[in-house]
Design a protein around this motif. Structure first.
Motif, PDB file in Angstrom:
ATOM      1  N   PHE A 136       0.976  -1.227  -0.394  1.00  0.00           N
ATOM      2  CA  PHE A 136      -0.113  -0.256   0.236  1.00  0.00           C
ATOM      3  C   PHE A 136       1.078   0.779   0.031  1.00  0.00           C
ATOM      4  N   ARG A 158      -0.850  -0.389   9.917  1.00  0.00           N
ATOM      5  CA  ARG A 158      -1.653  -1.279   9.241  1.00  0.00           C
ATOM      6  C   ARG A 158      -0.270  -1.529   8.464  1.00  0.00           C
ATOM      7  N   ALA A 195       0.678  -4.552   5.099  1.00  0.00           N
ATOM      8  CA  ALA A 195      -0.064  -5.939   3.826  1.00  0.00           C
ATOM      9  C   ALA A 195       0.055  -7.216   5.360  1.00  0.00           C
ATOM     10  N   THR A 232      -9.102  -7.409   9.417  1.00  0.00           N
ATOM     11  CA  THR A 232      -8.164  -6.849   8.102  1.00  0.00           C
ATOM     12  C   THR A 232      -9.484  -5.635   6.997  1.00  0.00           C
ATOM     13  N   ALA A 251      -4.245  -2.360  -3.928  1.00  0.00           N
ATOM     14  CA  ALA A 251      -2.670  -2.337  -4.016  1.00  0.00           C
ATOM     15  C   ALA A 251      -2.064  -1.674  -4.121  1.00  0.00           C
ATOM     16  N   GLU A 306      -4.848  -6.011   3.873  1.00  0.00           N
ATOM     17  CA  GLU A 306      -4.827  -5.933   5.036  1.00  0.00           C
ATOM     18  C   GLU A 306      -5.146  -5.598   6.390  1.00  0.00           C
TER      19      GLU A 306
END
Length: 157
Positions: free
Chosen positions: A32, A115, A117, A137, A142, A151
């Motif tokens: 991200f 946050r 991934a 989540t 992304a 994420e």
């Protein structure tokens, strides 16, 4: 043991930070990221904004005096969120964890959110070790992967 420290971001740091934040392996792991990590004008505009924002705490991460990343927190929709970027050559050496501990000592706002991934096990481990807990989540686009990705959302109370 190598010394990790935090300091203010200096103009002379920007070239190195830009290079770190466009490393293809790091970008893919972060997922991200900026739409185009190679867009220097967008990077410079973003850094100018965050360096002057009263809602952002931004610090350089150094290892034995050498710039190896950045760490910051900012407010999103009323929540204070933390993020960091560590240069790939020093991954796995405890730098992120030590930088995060120093930052958490300096920034006393709680709760803090983070946050990562869902498959970024290194970053998730760093955050959990610092006391963050996964609270949910989300799946969203992304840019670094050009696809929807999961994420993990974390919180430190």
């Amino acid at each position: 043991m190598a010394e990790v420290a935090l300091r203010s971001i200096e103009d002379s740091d920007l070239d190195a930070l830009f290079d770190q934040m466009r490393d293809p392996v790091s970008v893919r792991m972060a997922a991200f990221t900026a739409e185009d990590p190679d867009d220097r004008a967008a990077f410079d505009a973003h850094m100018a904004k965050v360096r002057t924002s009263p809602d952002v705490v931004l610090r350089a991460v150094t290892l034995d005096g050498r710039l190896v990343g950045s760490i910051s927190c900012f407010v999103v929709e009323g929540d204070t969120e933390i993020t960091y970027w560590i240069d790939r050559p020093v991954w796995g050496r405890g730098v992120a964890g030590r930088a995060l501990a120093l930052f958490l000592d300096a920034v006393t706002v709680r709760p803090l959110h983070a946050r990562a991934a869902g498959d970024n096990l290194g970053s998730l481990g760093v955050l959990r070790k610092a006391g963050f807990a996964v609270i949910g989540t989300e799946t969203s686009y992304a840019p670094a992967r050009n696809t929807e990705s999961e994420e993990s959302v974390l919180r430190l109370d």
